[in-house]
Design a protein around this motif. Sequence first.
Motif, PDB file in Angstrom:
ATOM      1  N   UNK A  36       0.918  -1.072  -0.109  1.00  0.00           N
ATOM      2  CA  UNK A  36       0.022   0.043   0.214  1.00  0.00           C
ATOM      3  C   UNK A  36       1.000   1.392  -0.113  1.00  0.00           C
ATOM      4  N   UNK A  37       1.796   1.325   0.863  1.00  0.00           N
ATOM      5  CA  UNK A  37       2.860   2.361   1.053  1.00  0.00           C
ATOM      6  C   UNK A  37       3.398   2.855  -0.531  1.00  0.00           C
ATOM      7  N   UNK A  38       3.853   1.531  -1.088  1.00  0.00           N
ATOM      8  CA  UNK A  38       4.537   1.585  -2.425  1.00  0.00           C
ATOM      9  C   UNK A  38       3.886   2.038  -3.287  1.00  0.00           C
ATOM     10  N   UNK A  39       2.341   1.690  -3.323  1.00  0.00           N
ATOM     11  CA  UNK A  39       1.366   2.259  -4.419  1.00  0.00           C
ATOM     12  C   UNK A  39       1.234   3.826  -4.148  1.00  0.00           C
ATOM     13  N   UNK A  40       1.117   4.367  -2.733  1.00  0.00           N
ATOM     14  CA  UNK A  40       0.932   5.789  -2.984  1.00  0.00           C
ATOM     15  C   UNK A  40       2.397   6.422  -3.168  1.00  0.00           C
ATOM     16  N   UNK A  41       3.374   6.049  -2.923  1.00  0.00           N
ATOM     17  CA  UNK A  41       4.758   6.612  -3.322  1.00  0.00           C
ATOM     18  C   UNK A  41       4.837   6.575  -4.859  1.00  0.00           C
ATOM     19  N   UNK A  42       4.376   5.455  -5.710  1.00  0.00           N
ATOM     20  CA  UNK A  42       4.417   5.500  -6.980  1.00  0.00           C
ATOM     21  C   UNK A  42       3.627   6.649  -7.662  1.00  0.00           C
ATOM     22  N   UNK A  43       2.416   6.588  -7.072  1.00  0.00           N
ATOM     23  CA  UNK A  43       1.490   7.693  -7.601  1.00  0.00           C
ATOM     24  C   UNK A  43       1.964   9.152  -7.332  1.00  0.00           C
ATOM     25  N   UNK A  44       2.522   9.374  -6.081  1.00  0.00           N
ATOM     26  CA  UNK A  44       3.072  10.786  -5.671  1.00  0.00           C
ATOM     27  C   UNK A  44       4.212  10.947  -6.747  1.00  0.00           C
ATOM     28  N   UNK A  45       4.865  10.005  -6.992  1.00  0.00           N
ATOM     29  CA  UNK A  45       6.258  10.250  -7.743  1.00  0.00           C
ATOM     30  C   UNK A  45       5.658  10.609  -9.274  1.00  0.00           C
ATOM     31  N   UNK A  46       4.759   9.779  -9.803  1.00  0.00           N
ATOM     32  CA  UNK A  46       4.374  10.036 -11.158  1.00  0.00           C
ATOM     33  C   UNK A  46       3.630  11.410 -11.321  1.00  0.00           C
ATOM     34  N   UNK A  47       2.804  12.042 -10.274  1.00  0.00           N
ATOM     35  CA  UNK A  47       2.209  13.046 -10.209  1.00  0.00           C
ATOM     36  C   UNK A  47       3.109  14.265  -9.827  1.00  0.00           C
ATOM     37  N   UNK A  48       4.202  13.941  -9.148  1.00  0.00           N
ATOM     38  CA  UNK A  48       4.965  14.855  -8.795  1.00  0.00           C
ATOM     39  C   UNK A  48       4.587  15.759  -7.799  1.00  0.00           C
ATOM     40  N   UNK A  49       3.508  15.358  -6.791  1.00  0.00           N
ATOM     41  CA  UNK A  49       2.635  16.043  -5.759  1.00  0.00           C
ATOM     42  C   UNK A  49       2.661  14.978  -4.434  1.00  0.00           C
ATOM     43  N   UNK A  50       2.619  15.479  -3.269  1.00  0.00           N
ATOM     44  CA  UNK A  50       2.501  14.899  -2.043  1.00  0.00           C
ATOM     45  C   UNK A  50       0.840  14.697  -1.904  1.00  0.00           C
ATOM     46  N   UNK A  51       0.399  13.567  -1.858  1.00  0.00           N
ATOM     47  CA  UNK A  51      -0.991  13.169  -1.811  1.00  0.00           C
ATOM     48  C   UNK A  51      -1.506  12.815  -0.409  1.00  0.00           C
ATOM     49  N   UNK A  52      -0.437  12.537   0.489  1.00  0.00           N
ATOM     50  CA  UNK A  52      -1.014  12.015   1.810  1.00  0.00           C
ATOM     51  C   UNK A  52       0.061  12.574   2.762  1.00  0.00           C
ATOM     52  N   UNK A  53      -0.442  13.257   3.817  1.00  0.00           N
ATOM     53  CA  UNK A  53       0.089  13.916   4.889  1.00  0.00           C
ATOM     54  C   UNK A  53       0.122  12.985   6.048  1.00  0.00           C
ATOM     55  N   UNK A  54       0.993  12.393   6.722  1.00  0.00           N
ATOM     56  CA  UNK A  54       1.045  11.436   7.710  1.00  0.00           C
ATOM     57  C   UNK A  54       2.012  11.726   8.780  1.00  0.00           C
ATOM     58  N   UNK A  55       1.565  11.312  10.007  1.00  0.00           N
ATOM     59  CA  UNK A  55       2.603  11.417  11.237  1.00  0.00           C
ATOM     60  C   UNK A  55       2.183  10.111  12.039  1.00  0.00           C
ATOM     61  N   UNK A  56       2.729  10.061  13.273  1.00  0.00           N
ATOM     62  CA  UNK A  56       2.609   8.902  13.953  1.00  0.00           C
ATOM     63  C   UNK A  56       1.015   8.953  14.530  1.00  0.00           C
ATOM     64  N   UNK A  57       0.417   9.919  14.406  1.00  0.00           N
ATOM     65  CA  UNK A  57      -1.206   9.921  14.988  1.00  0.00           C
ATOM     66  C   UNK A  57      -2.274   9.925  13.813  1.00  0.00           C
ATOM     67  N   UNK A  58      -1.855  10.301  12.711  1.00  0.00           N
ATOM     68  CA  UNK A  58      -2.967  10.570  11.613  1.00  0.00           C
ATOM     69  C   UNK A  58      -2.497  10.222  10.456  1.00  0.00           C
ATOM     70  N   UNK A  59      -3.536  10.020   9.518  1.00  0.00           N
ATOM     71  CA  UNK A  59      -3.265  10.141   8.100  1.00  0.00           C
ATOM     72  C   UNK A  59      -4.594  10.788   7.255  1.00  0.00           C
ATOM     73  N   UNK A  60      -4.009  11.783   6.413  1.00  0.00           N
ATOM     74  CA  UNK A  60      -5.019  12.667   5.820  1.00  0.00           C
ATOM     75  C   UNK A  60      -4.602  13.297   4.554  1.00  0.00           C
ATOM     76  N   UNK A  61      -5.471  13.343   3.602  1.00  0.00           N
ATOM     77  CA  UNK A  61      -4.982  13.965   2.286  1.00  0.00           C
ATOM     78  C   UNK A  61      -4.583  15.267   2.250  1.00  0.00           C
ATOM     79  N   UNK A  62      -3.608  15.577   1.305  1.00  0.00           N
ATOM     80  CA  UNK A  62      -3.110  16.972   1.245  1.00  0.00           C
ATOM     81  C   UNK A  62      -4.205  17.672   0.325  1.00  0.00           C
TER      82      UNK A  62
END
Length: 283
Positions: A36-62
């Motif tokens: 799942x992490x690899x899929x998101x990273x590949x999509x972010x790399x292809x679009x050249x945009x950060x799509x998911x903001x994440x920290x130790x407590x939450x996951x949310x879309x940018x």
Amino acid sequence: MSRLIDPILLRTLTAVVRSRSFSRAAEQLSLRQSTVSQHVQRLEAQLGRRLIARDTHSVAPTPEGEAVLGFARTVLDAHERLERTLAGGAVQGRLRFGASEDFVQTRFAEALRDFRASYPSVDFELSVSFTQLLGEAVERGDLDLFLGKRRVGEAQGLLVRRDRLVWVGLPSALPERDEPVSILTFPAPSITRAIALEALARESRAWRISCTCASLSGLRAAALAGLGLMVQARSLIADGLQELAGTDLPRLPEVEFILAGPGLQREPSRTLAHDILHADIWD
């Protein structure tokens, strides 16, 4: 962009945003969390945009992720409708589906409409009951699939989403500190009933059951009349009522919504499960 975006990556993104968790998205998609992490990273790399903001407590879309999500849902919906239209016409038979009372009052009908469009020749049987009774019906072979609830930490079924239980009613129904809490509740074996009474007992809070009804519309009517408080998931609060926090009301835990039954592994009920997983029926 020099190449098309893989729909699989878009599907993974929507699952992560919907569940607010990489691990829960992996469970829903039957993938490893690392995949799942690899899929998101590949999509972010292809679009050249950060799509998911994440920290130790939450996951949310940018903000960019929210924009991509809107397009992703359109692409995935069209892709899945095409596949099911080509395959669904020849599928016949019967689908026996169960749902707990809470969900019948949501936009659940939208998921059923999408399913009917894909499988017009399948006869549909709907049973409405409590999660425990629906699970027993599956064990007897009377249901193919059901949508219900479980306590956090239980393993039954496929996780759809998680939400917090809250006290619901009219402000006028809030008890004074020395008064018992008037409870409006489903009869046993309701999960929300059991959780509410356990929470009150843990804090030695006095209570009384002022109304018992197997119908959510009946409990809503009692709550609108000011007869007491009911417990619901925050995303399922009935029209005209509101979340309440008052004197000595205990904080309630989260509950998980699940799909369960042998239909998760076969068509046509697997398609209905997919429609429920991807529909915003709680909004």
